[in-house]
Structures are given as C-alpha cells and as structure tokens.
Design a protein around this motif. Structure first.
Motif, PDB file in Angstrom:
ATOM      1  N   TYR A  41       0.839  -1.193   0.000  1.00 43.91           N
ATOM      2  CA  TYR A  41       0.000   0.000   0.000  1.00 43.91           C
ATOM      3  C   TYR A  41       0.881   1.252   0.000  1.00 43.91           C
ATOM      4  N   GLY A  42       1.200   1.736  -1.184  1.00 43.33           N
ATOM      5  CA  GLY A  42       1.957   2.974  -1.301  1.00 43.33           C
ATOM      6  C   GLY A  42       3.454   2.836  -1.171  1.00 43.33           C
ATOM      7  N   GLY A  43       3.963   1.634  -1.003  1.00 43.21           N
ATOM      8  CA  GLY A  43       5.387   1.471  -0.744  1.00 43.21           C
ATOM      9  C   GLY A  43       6.255   1.251  -1.963  1.00 43.21           C
ATOM     10  N   LEU A  44       5.653   1.033  -3.135  1.00 43.32           N
ATOM     11  CA  LEU A  44       6.431   0.655  -4.315  1.00 43.32           C
ATOM     12  C   LEU A  44       6.521   1.751  -5.367  1.00 43.32           C
ATOM     13  N   SER A  45       5.558   2.646  -5.404  1.00 43.39           N
ATOM     14  CA  SER A  45       5.608   3.756  -6.356  1.00 43.39           C
ATOM     15  C   SER A  45       4.613   4.815  -5.921  1.00 43.39           C
ATOM     16  N   LYS A  46       4.719   5.989  -6.534  1.00 43.15           N
ATOM     17  CA  LYS A  46       3.723   7.022  -6.296  1.00 43.15           C
ATOM     18  C   LYS A  46       2.434   6.600  -6.991  1.00 43.15           C
ATOM     19  N   ASN A  47       1.286   6.989  -6.427  1.00 45.11           N
ATOM     20  CA  ASN A  47       0.025   6.478  -6.954  1.00 45.11           C
ATOM     21  C   ASN A  47      -0.317   6.988  -8.347  1.00 45.11           C
ATOM     22  N   LYS A  48       0.389   7.995  -8.860  1.00 50.57           N
ATOM     23  CA  LYS A  48       0.199   8.429 -10.241  1.00 50.57           C
ATOM     24  C   LYS A  48       1.156   7.711 -11.192  1.00 50.57           C
ATOM     25  N   GLU A  49       1.982   6.804 -10.657  1.00 52.29           N
ATOM     26  CA  GLU A  49       3.001   6.141 -11.471  1.00 52.29           C
ATOM     27  C   GLU A  49       2.837   4.625 -11.493  1.00 52.29           C
ATOM     28  N   THR A 168      -4.240  11.486  -1.299  1.00 50.43           N
ATOM     29  CA  THR A 168      -3.459  11.668  -0.074  1.00 50.43           C
ATOM     30  C   THR A 168      -3.055  13.123   0.163  1.00 50.43           C
ATOM     31  N   GLU A 169      -3.135  13.954  -0.867  1.00 45.10           N
ATOM     32  CA  GLU A 169      -2.775  15.372  -0.735  1.00 45.10           C
ATOM     33  C   GLU A 169      -3.961  16.248  -0.350  1.00 45.10           C
ATOM     34  N   VAL A 170      -5.158  15.692  -0.397  1.00 46.70           N
ATOM     35  CA  VAL A 170      -6.371  16.508  -0.341  1.00 46.70           C
ATOM     36  C   VAL A 170      -6.583  17.178   1.010  1.00 46.70           C
ATOM     37  N   ARG A 171      -6.491  16.424   2.098  1.00 46.59           N
ATOM     38  CA  ARG A 171      -6.806  17.004   3.408  1.00 46.59           C
ATOM     39  C   ARG A 171      -5.883  18.178   3.729  1.00 46.59           C
ATOM     40  N   THR A 172      -4.601  18.033   3.469  1.00 44.74           N
ATOM     41  CA  THR A 172      -3.649  19.112   3.727  1.00 44.74           C
ATOM     42  C   THR A 172      -3.971  20.325   2.877  1.00 44.74           C
ATOM     43  N   SER A 173      -4.326  20.095   1.612  1.00 45.38           N
ATOM     44  CA  SER A 173      -4.652  21.200   0.704  1.00 45.38           C
ATOM     45  C   SER A 173      -5.923  21.923   1.134  1.00 45.38           C
ATOM     46  N   LEU A 174      -6.896  21.166   1.646  1.00 43.49           N
ATOM     47  CA  LEU A 174      -8.144  21.769   2.125  1.00 43.49           C
ATOM     48  C   LEU A 174      -7.876  22.598   3.374  1.00 43.49           C
ATOM     49  N   ASP A 175      -7.076  22.060   4.294  1.00 44.46           N
ATOM     50  CA  ASP A 175      -6.789  22.761   5.552  1.00 44.46           C
ATOM     51  C   ASP A 175      -5.948  24.010   5.340  1.00 44.46           C
ATOM     52  N   SER A 176      -5.083  23.984   4.319  1.00 50.87           N
ATOM     53  CA  SER A 176      -4.183  25.115   4.086  1.00 50.87           C
ATOM     54  C   SER A 176      -4.786  26.181   3.182  1.00 50.87           C
ATOM     55  N   GLY A 177      -5.955  25.896   2.599  1.00 51.12           N
ATOM     56  CA  GLY A 177      -6.612  26.865   1.741  1.00 51.12           C
ATOM     57  C   GLY A 177      -6.215  26.801   0.283  1.00 51.12           C
ATOM     58  N   VAL A 178      -5.423  25.784  -0.094  1.00 49.37           N
ATOM     59  CA  VAL A 178      -5.069  25.613  -1.502  1.00 49.37           C
ATOM     60  C   VAL A 178      -6.322  25.335  -2.319  1.00 49.37           C
ATOM     61  N   ILE A 179      -7.238  24.566  -1.749  1.00 48.11           N
ATOM     62  CA  ILE A 179      -8.536  24.298  -2.359  1.00 48.11           C
ATOM     63  C   ILE A 179      -9.623  24.636  -1.355  1.00 48.11           C
ATOM     64  N   SER A 180     -10.838  24.823  -1.856  1.00 47.63           N
ATOM     65  CA  SER A 180     -11.969  25.134  -0.978  1.00 47.63           C
ATOM     66  C   SER A 180     -12.973  24.001  -0.886  1.00 47.63           C
ATOM     67  N   ALA A 181     -12.883  23.037  -1.823  1.00 47.57           N
ATOM     68  CA  ALA A 181     -13.852  21.944  -1.839  1.00 47.57           C
ATOM     69  C   ALA A 181     -13.229  20.713  -2.483  1.00 47.57           C
ATOM     70  N   VAL A 182     -13.843  19.569  -2.196  1.00 54.36           N
ATOM     71  CA  VAL A 182     -13.302  18.285  -2.640  1.00 54.36           C
ATOM     72  C   VAL A 182     -14.421  17.418  -3.193  1.00 54.36           C
ATOM     73  N   ALA A 191     -12.481   8.400   4.650  1.00 52.98           N
ATOM     74  CA  ALA A 191     -11.149   7.813   4.751  1.00 52.98           C
ATOM     75  C   ALA A 191     -10.054   8.873   4.801  1.00 52.98           C
ATOM     76  N   PHE A 192     -10.247   9.976   4.058  1.00 56.19           N
ATOM     77  CA  PHE A 192      -9.201  10.992   4.002  1.00 56.19           C
ATOM     78  C   PHE A 192      -9.510  12.219   4.864  1.00 56.19           C
ATOM     79  N   GLY A 193     -10.545  12.125   5.697  1.00 51.78           N
ATOM     80  CA  GLY A 193     -10.784  13.133   6.726  1.00 51.78           C
ATOM     81  C   GLY A 193     -11.347  14.458   6.266  1.00 51.78           C
ATOM     82  N   THR A 194     -11.857  14.537   5.042  1.00 45.97           N
ATOM     83  CA  THR A 194     -12.387  15.821   4.594  1.00 45.97           C
ATOM     84  C   THR A 194     -13.639  16.219   5.385  1.00 45.97           C
ATOM     85  N   VAL A 195     -14.390  15.245   5.845  1.00 43.70           N
ATOM     86  CA  VAL A 195     -15.606  15.564   6.603  1.00 43.70           C
ATOM     87  C   VAL A 195     -15.271  16.215   7.940  1.00 43.70           C
TER      88      VAL A 195
END
Length: 223
Positions: A41-49, A168-182, A191-195
């Motif tokens: 789970y996530g240990g062999l490559s980045k999820n976009k690769e 995996t980047e979403v919650r941090t981006s939401l909390d930091s204001g990079v995005i406003s919605a998901v 699972a990713f804590g947006t709620v």
C-alpha cells in the motif's frame, strides 16, 4: 517454494482495496499456498506512477485511477464522464467490465504491458467544502475544487477551478486553503478526513465517479 506476485495500490487497506484482498485470499487458498499475492500500500511507487511500474515489471499488479493521467489511458476515461446516469454499483461494474474487453481499450492499455483485470466500482461523488455553502450552480464560480477527469470538466463548466491532486494530498490542501472543496466518493470523504474539516457537503449533485481498475502486467499474467 511458493510463487509470488506483488500488487501495489497507492492507498492503505480499506474498502477501495477489499476486492484485491479477497483475490489474494482466494489465490492462496485455491493453490494450497503455492502462489501468493504480496500486497503493498503505497510502498512501491507514487500512486500516479502505477502504470509506469506495471510497464517495466516493477510489480505484477496495480490499482490506479484513470483521471490521474488521462493521456496514459484515454479510452477508459469514458467511465469518468459526468452525469452518465449510472444508478448502482452493479450497473457500473457491468459497464466497466464490458468496456475493458473492447479492442480499443485492450490496445490502449497494451502500451503499458497492462491487461485490465477488474474494476474498483465506486459510488457517485459529491462535494464537501469550507467557506460559504453553494446554494446555486452560480455559487461554484471561482471555487477551487479538487476534481479529476470528467468531474473536473463538469466543474469547469460552471466556472469553478478544478484542481487535480492525489487523494493523499487533499486534506492538507483543504486545511491550508489551496482548495476550498473536494469531490470524492462518500467513503473517501471519510477515509481521508475531509468531513472533519468541511462545513458543508452536497447530497444530490451526483456528478459522476472515477474509474480505478486493477491491472496486471501482461507478461506476468501469461507466465
């Protein structure tokens, strides 16, 4: 000595990977332990690769989402078009399985030495966000929304600003204001804590979902 195959997913064990975990259980049981799938789970490559890893044989199986890289798998992004009217997971599974057998799709994925094995059916997405809750379609104008594939295009159609990023980047981006919605499927919001951060969420938008198949390296499957 047992034969081993390695499956890679970019996320931790959860509902999204339950079908692969069941497959691993059945493979080991039905071969009396002579073949075993090692799950990573996530240990062999980045999820976009993950498709890149499949193409070079870094691992034998992987799970990925088509919207992460539309140029790598254009034929299966049709499942990510918005407002298709798919009403159940059973219907989505049936459509995806038929699509995966289409000659154009087989040829498309063959460029990555990949054979599509099965879908990871997910329910319709809805949107959770911070700030003022949108009450009309016009209220999405200028809003930065994490949305991939066809859902992203649908959001652009109402003048929102779709932003593509891995889950995996979403919650941090939401909390930091990079995005406003998901835009996520319901289980992913949990699972990713947006709620935990969101102040509002839609319940009936149903703009589509993402297509996240399981693929196997074709040479490994043949062997």
């Amino acid at each position: 000595m047992p034969l081993n195959g390695t499956f890679h997913s970019g996320v931790s064990s959860r509902a999204f990977t339950a079908h692969v975990e069941k497959l691993a259980e059945l493979v080991e049981t039905k071969t009396n332990g002579d073949f075993k799938l090692n799950l990573s789970y996530g240990g062999l490559s980045k999820n976009k690769e993950n498709l890149d890893g499949i193409s070079i044989g870094a691992f034998e199986m992987a799970q990925f989402c088509a919207g992460y890289h539309r140029d790598k798998n254009p034929t299966i992004t049709v499942m990510e078009l918005p407002f298709l009217g798919v009403s159940s997971l059973e219907q989505e599974t049936k459509i995806a399985q038929a699509l995966y057998k289409h000659p154009a799709v087989v040829k498309d994925l063959a460029r990555w030495s990949a054979t599509l094995l099965m879908p990871s059916p997910m329910p319709q997405y809805n949107i959770a966000g911070v700030g003022d809750a949108p009450k009309t379609v016009g209220d999405f104008e200028g809003m930065r929304v994490r949305a991939t594939g066809g859902i992203g295009k649908a959001m652009a159609g109402v003048n929102a600003v779709p932003t593509s990023m891995s889950a995996t980047e979403v919650r941090t981006s939401l909390d930091s204001g990079v995005i406003s919605a998901v835009a996520f499927a319901p289980h992913a919001h949990m699972a990713f804590g947006t709620v935990e951060s969101a102040k509002w969420w839609t319940t009936n938008l149903n703009p589509g979902t993402v297509n996240c198949p399981v693929v196997v390296n074709t040479d490994a499957l043949t062997a």
